[in-house]
Motif scaffolding. Sequence first.
Motif, mmCIF file in Angstrom:
data_model
loop_
_atom_site.group_PDB
_atom_site.id
_atom_site.type_symbol
_atom_site.label_atom_id
_atom_site.label_comp_id
_atom_site.label_asym_id
_atom_site.label_seq_id
_atom_site.Cartn_x
_atom_site.Cartn_y
_atom_site.Cartn_z
ATOM 1 N N ASN A 20 38.295 -47.389 138.341
ATOM 2 C CA ASN A 20 37.913 -48.753 137.953
ATOM 3 C C ASN A 20 38.480 -49.059 136.573
ATOM 4 O O ASN A 20 37.796 -49.628 135.726
ATOM 5 N N MET A 21 39.718 -48.671 136.352
ATOM 6 C CA MET A 21 40.267 -48.706 134.999
ATOM 7 C C MET A 21 40.302 -50.106 134.400
ATOM 8 O O MET A 21 40.031 -50.275 133.219
ATOM 9 N N GLN A 22 40.603 -51.110 135.214
ATOM 10 C CA GLN A 22 40.686 -52.466 134.653
ATOM 11 C C GLN A 22 39.330 -52.886 134.063
ATOM 12 O O GLN A 22 39.250 -53.385 132.934
ATOM 13 N N ALA A 23 38.276 -52.633 134.810
ATOM 14 C CA ALA A 23 36.932 -52.979 134.332
ATOM 15 C C ALA A 23 36.547 -52.101 133.138
ATOM 16 O O ALA A 23 35.926 -52.573 132.178
ATOM 17 N N GLU A 24 36.921 -50.850 133.190
ATOM 18 C CA GLU A 24 36.580 -49.933 132.096
ATOM 19 C C GLU A 24 37.287 -50.326 130.798
ATOM 20 O O GLU A 24 36.735 -50.172 129.709
ATOM 21 N N ARG A 27 35.532 -53.297 129.167
ATOM 22 C CA ARG A 27 34.263 -52.951 128.501
ATOM 23 C C ARG A 27 34.451 -52.561 127.038
ATOM 24 O O ARG A 27 33.494 -52.533 126.277
ATOM 25 N N ILE A 28 35.674 -52.224 126.639
ATOM 26 C CA ILE A 28 35.881 -51.764 125.255
ATOM 27 C C ILE A 28 36.645 -52.806 124.430
ATOM 28 O O ILE A 28 37.267 -52.475 123.413
ATOM 29 N N ALA A 29 36.555 -54.055 124.841
ATOM 30 C CA ALA A 29 37.349 -55.116 124.185
ATOM 31 C C ALA A 29 37.017 -55.292 122.705
ATOM 32 O O ALA A 29 37.842 -55.809 121.950
ATOM 33 N N ALA A 34 42.529 -48.588 122.471
ATOM 34 C CA ALA A 34 42.150 -47.748 123.617
ATOM 35 C C ALA A 34 42.908 -46.433 123.467
ATOM 36 O O ALA A 34 44.147 -46.419 123.418
ATOM 37 N N HIS A 35 42.168 -45.335 123.374
ATOM 38 C CA HIS A 35 42.786 -44.015 123.175
ATOM 39 C C HIS A 35 43.107 -43.424 124.551
ATOM 40 O O HIS A 35 42.218 -43.255 125.389
ATOM 41 N N ASP A 206 24.624 -47.029 127.285
ATOM 42 C CA ASP A 206 24.196 -48.129 128.170
ATOM 43 C C ASP A 206 24.852 -49.433 127.720
ATOM 44 O O ASP A 206 25.253 -50.247 128.535
ATOM 45 N N ASP A 207 24.955 -49.593 126.393
ATOM 46 C CA ASP A 207 25.539 -50.812 125.843
ATOM 47 C C ASP A 207 26.765 -50.413 125.007
ATOM 48 O O ASP A 207 26.641 -49.960 123.868
ATOM 49 N N ILE A 208 27.934 -50.556 125.584
ATOM 50 C CA ILE A 208 29.163 -50.079 124.950
ATOM 51 C C ILE A 208 29.452 -50.838 123.660
ATOM 52 O O ILE A 208 29.826 -50.256 122.639
ATOM 53 N N GLU A 209 29.263 -52.153 123.695
ATOM 54 C CA GLU A 209 29.554 -52.942 122.500
ATOM 55 C C GLU A 209 28.652 -52.504 121.338
ATOM 56 O O GLU A 209 29.117 -52.344 120.199
#
Length: 226
Positions: A20-24, A27-29, A34-35, A206-209
Amino acid sequence: MDLPRAPRINPSILAADFVNMQAELARIATADFAHVDVMDNHFVPNLTFGPQMVERIQATSPIPLDVHLMITDPDRWAPEYAEIGAASVTFHLEAAADPVSLARRLRDIGARAGVAIKPGTPVEGLYSVLEEFDQILVMTVEPGFGGQGFLPETMPKLRALADEVRRRGSQVWLQVDGGISDATIEQAAAAGADTFVAGSAIYGADDIEAAVTRLRDRARAASLEG
Ligand SMILES: O=C(CO)[C@@H](O)[C@H](O)COP(=O)(O)O
């Protein structure tokens, strides 16, 4: 490209769901880079992405890529990742035949040039060539896998490097990678790191941001105290 200011938080997509790389990536926008861990099952005992996959990640990612090559013969392969458009390409000092020439080629192509050292590799050899690099990655675990424990014994080496960087007035970024979390980021920031890779601590949240913001805030506070 406007470069993000320190402290920079770079989520490691090794901890993401690969199918699910596109969605993943979405999530880190709010993170900085991105490492992307490229492993060849030779330099390290694990296998991840190659140039084709990294090219797709580059086309999909909302933030620039920070590619970390854990591969044999980076002199041959690293330029390909710069050609793809990765903002930063880091290769291992232990694997490169001619690190300075390779860094110059990466910069010529338009990428930031990074060099990484494993926990047991001395850093002093890099002091006289700091200007050849945009980033030095001090590994805080043995490269190869996510989810390992942070190695505090790498901190004196980072501190010595940070002192040398200050003494020479160098602008090189100091990155740490491995076991970076709410519990360890302050030590690394106080020792002089300004760029932090975190896999499990971010993708496991749970909350990446909120996790990205918290890591950034902790690093900022500790670097002022350090
Ligand atoms: O390069 C590596 C591992 O070799 C790292 O980028 C890991 O992906 C970090 O994962 P965590 O230790 O943060 O879970």
